[in-house]
Design a protein around this motif. Structure first.
Motif, PDB file in Angstrom:
ATOM      1  N   TYR A  97      54.091  35.087  42.014  1.00  0.00           N
ATOM      2  CA  TYR A  97      53.785  33.837  41.313  1.00  0.00           C
ATOM      3  C   TYR A  97      52.288  33.605  41.153  1.00  0.00           C
ATOM      4  N   ILE A  98      51.475  34.266  41.978  1.00  0.00           N
ATOM      5  CA  ILE A  98      50.017  34.094  41.856  1.00  0.00           C
ATOM      6  C   ILE A  98      49.538  34.618  40.493  1.00  0.00           C
ATOM      7  N   LYS A  99      50.200  35.651  40.005  1.00  0.00           N
ATOM      8  CA  LYS A  99      49.832  36.190  38.687  1.00  0.00           C
ATOM      9  C   LYS A  99      50.014  35.122  37.594  1.00  0.00           C
ATOM     10  N   ILE A 100      51.060  34.336  37.740  1.00  0.00           N
ATOM     11  CA  ILE A 100      51.311  33.245  36.785  1.00  0.00           C
ATOM     12  C   ILE A 100      50.253  32.147  36.957  1.00  0.00           C
ATOM     13  N   ILE A 101      49.944  31.812  38.207  1.00  0.00           N
ATOM     14  CA  ILE A 101      48.921  30.805  38.508  1.00  0.00           C
ATOM     15  C   ILE A 101      47.582  31.212  37.891  1.00  0.00           C
ATOM     16  N   ASP A 102      47.286  32.501  38.008  1.00  0.00           N
ATOM     17  CA  ASP A 102      46.059  33.050  37.414  1.00  0.00           C
ATOM     18  C   ASP A 102      45.993  32.761  35.922  1.00  0.00           C
ATOM     19  N   LYS A 103      47.103  33.010  35.261  1.00  0.00           N
ATOM     20  CA  LYS A 103      47.159  32.812  33.810  1.00  0.00           C
ATOM     21  C   LYS A 103      47.026  31.342  33.445  1.00  0.00           C
ATOM     22  N   ILE A 104      47.812  30.499  34.139  1.00  0.00           N
ATOM     23  CA  ILE A 104      47.851  29.082  33.759  1.00  0.00           C
ATOM     24  C   ILE A 104      46.569  28.354  34.129  1.00  0.00           C
ATOM     25  N   TYR A 105      46.101  28.542  35.365  1.00  0.00           N
ATOM     26  CA  TYR A 105      45.035  27.683  35.880  1.00  0.00           C
ATOM     27  C   TYR A 105      43.660  28.325  35.887  1.00  0.00           C
ATOM     28  N   PHE A 106      43.603  29.655  35.853  1.00  0.00           N
ATOM     29  CA  PHE A 106      42.298  30.313  35.941  1.00  0.00           C
ATOM     30  C   PHE A 106      41.997  31.166  34.717  1.00  0.00           C
ATOM     31  N   ASN A 107      42.929  31.146  33.768  1.00  0.00           N
ATOM     32  CA  ASN A 107      42.744  31.913  32.544  1.00  0.00           C
ATOM     33  C   ASN A 107      42.389  33.381  32.827  1.00  0.00           C
ATOM     34  N   ARG A 108      43.020  33.890  33.869  1.00  0.00           N
ATOM     35  CA  ARG A 108      42.778  35.265  34.279  1.00  0.00           C
ATOM     36  C   ARG A 108      44.050  36.060  34.076  1.00  0.00           C
ATOM     37  N   HIS A 109      43.928  37.211  33.461  1.00  0.00           N
ATOM     38  CA  HIS A 109      45.102  38.060  33.290  1.00  0.00           C
ATOM     39  C   HIS A 109      44.949  39.264  34.200  1.00  0.00           C
ATOM     40  N   SER A 110      45.240  38.993  35.462  1.00  0.00           N
ATOM     41  CA  SER A 110      45.003  40.008  36.482  1.00  0.00           C
ATOM     42  C   SER A 110      46.148  41.019  36.527  1.00  0.00           C
ATOM     43  N   SER A 111      45.894  42.154  37.084  1.00  0.00           N
ATOM     44  CA  SER A 111      46.968  43.076  37.422  1.00  0.00           C
ATOM     45  C   SER A 111      46.861  43.305  38.913  1.00  0.00           C
TER      46      SER A 111
END
Lengths: 205, 205
Positions: free
Chosen positions: B190-204
């Protein structure tokens, strides 16, 4: 008419014991513990939309539960588990807040035996993740409460592991920590200290 | 040689029951609950210094404790208390994270009866304080897991109080929520989703 204490607990006038010496009405024997004062403070913060900080439930290992008919489940056998984190956490101005609260009867130092290794590790992880992390230390003999940022605790802890002293001298806490004056509402206004340290705000909440 | 599951639990080969129909090996009957998967994910996050998020202990009202000589205290009578907050909280990139996780066997909607009013109130307080707040919803029949930001839950909840439906249609969750693909490590990232929503980060991660 029912009268309640400011923390919502019912006021009941207890009969004065006859054969005990009259104790002075200081903090340590007015029957409020550090935990109760923090709970009252946290309740004040949440109801006034200042911060959302709660004490975590006591961790318990449940072994045996009885489910009687037509009534609530009864836990028949359980054991206290050691906490893997600190007791208090929550949110203030978007930031994560995490702390542990402890008290001592010692007058000149705070024993590190009040903390467990996994609590220290947890606090180090929180710090590394950018959380606001500290301890609230109470000297019960003088009724002084300090907020000490976690890095000072880590320093003393790591020194102890290197063979140095097993407690933090009170003078170090006075120097590096922040005295929290005891007030009425909230009893322990640690958010005011957080404001100063982390938000450079000198509020009069 | 002892073999462990990825989550550290010992692997024991259970004898196949003879007279039961062979079940398909999907998520819902492989014996891992949503809670276990989240615990594994949180463990992964903390050991890899990605986030510090823990499940809170189950709140218990302790009534009677026995202190036997030379052994640990035994809780002899206790009751489950209703939680006043959500189950999970912690810190990620300085921000406060708070969520509740629930599952349903329903296929077309998620019943709001999975939540309590004080949990909703808690989430609203967290949101007002700038915390990151959401729910993780699992549809067990199809083994789909969604992250839904709390404001969508509040909307459905408040609508219900106005007499509207007592569940969130699955199509609304599909539209407003974020599907979390199930992976190996962490199981529920779920952190990957948090990254996208709140930090505008598309991490792998």
């Amino acid at each position: 008419m029912e009268i309640n204490y400011p923390n919502g607990k019912p006021y009941t006038q207890k009969p004065q014991p006859q054969n005990t010496r009259q104790k002075s009405q200081n903090y340590s024997n007015r029957g409020m513990t550090l935990e109760e004062d923090l709970n009252q403070s946290n309740h004040y913060y949440v109801t006034n939309s200042i911060a959302v900080i709660h004490k975590k439930p006591t961790p318990v290992q449940i072994v045996n539960v009885d489910y009687p008919r037509r009534s609530a489940a009864v836990i028949k056998e359980a054991y206290f588990k050691q906490a893997s984190t600190t007791d208090y956490n929550g949110v203030y101005r978007s930031r994560y807040i995490d702390f542990e609260a402890k008290e001592t009867r010692n007058k000149t130092s705070f024993p590190l035996s009040n903390f467990h290794e996994h609590q220290i590790n947890h606090m180090k992880q929180v710090k590394a993740q950018g959380g606001i992390c500290f301890v609230i230390l109470r000297f019960s003999a003088t009724d002084e409460i300090y907020l000490l940022e976690s890095e000072h605790l880590f320093k003393a802890w790591d020194d102890m592991l290197q063979g140095e002293r097993k407690s933090i001298p009170k003078k170090d806490i006075e120097q590096h920590g922040h005295l929290i004056p005891i007030s009425f509402r909230p009893r322990i206004d640690y958010i005011k200290i957080i404001d100063k340290i982390y938000f450079n705000r000198h509020s009069s909440l």
